[in-house]
Design a protein around this motif. Structure first.
Motif, short mmCIF file in Angstrom:
data_model
loop_
_atom_site.label_atom_id
_atom_site.label_comp_id
_atom_site.label_asym_id
_atom_site.label_seq_id
_atom_site.Cartn_x
_atom_site.Cartn_y
_atom_site.Cartn_z
N HIS A 106 0.46 -0.97 0.20
CA HIS A 106 -0.07 0.29 -0.01
C HIS A 106 0.74 1.32 0.01
N TYR A 159 -0.05 -3.02 4.55
CA TYR A 159 -1.33 -2.63 5.09
C TYR A 159 -1.99 -3.88 5.46
N SER A 169 0.01 -0.68 9.87
CA SER A 169 1.34 -0.66 8.46
C SER A 169 2.32 -1.13 9.11
N ASP A 225 -2.82 1.32 13.59
CA ASP A 225 -2.83 2.73 13.02
C ASP A 225 -4.28 2.39 13.24
N PHE A 271 -3.01 5.39 7.57
CA PHE A 271 -2.64 4.60 7.45
C PHE A 271 -1.00 5.03 7.03
#
Length: 133
Positions: free
Chosen positions: A33, A47, A65, A76, A91
């Motif tokens: 990600h 992620y 993350s 997160d 994120f």
């Protein structure tokens, strides 16, 4: 972007002063990600979305993350079993207080990241290096 639709479960047996318990995490999503961060930074890494249970009782949902060059999985966003947010940072947010996941659980995620071809290097205290996309 590599994802897997079939959830996998990572289970670990742990003990503390109150006795032994089983921590299980269903990995609902694990993918590469990237998104824009503060001050023009680009956040790139992995992620994961987990559903955590303790001794079979649904405890919470966590969004994690691990950015490139980081050595730990960071929570997160964290939501209770009733959907109430403990916190929701987004994120790769590292400008707030960071919480890492349990090392045994992180080991399982590291294995899945390698198996799915997402990481070239990952492990306990090993900085994340993404596999070639």
């Amino acid at each position: 972007m590599t994802t897997q639709s079939d959830p996998q479960t990572i289970s670990v047996e742990l003990a503390d002063e109150n006795g032994a318990y089983t921590l299980a995490a269903t990995v609902n999503q694990l993918k590469r990600h990237q998104e824009a961060g503060l001050f023009g930074l680009k956040l790139v890494g992995l992620y994961a979305q987990l559903t955590i249970t303790v001794d079979g009782e649904k405890a919470e949902t966590q969004f994690l993350s691990r950015l490139v060059d980081e050595s730990h999985w960071i929570i997160d966003d964290r939501f209770g079993a009733n959907g109430f947010p403990f916190w929701a940072h987004g994120f790769g947010a590292r400008y707030l207080r960071c919480h890492a996941i349990h090392p045994e659980l992180a080991d399982g995620l590291d294995v899945l990241a390698r198996e799915r071809g997402l990481a070239a290097a990952i492990g306990r205290d090993v900085p994340l290096a993404l596999a070639d996309a």
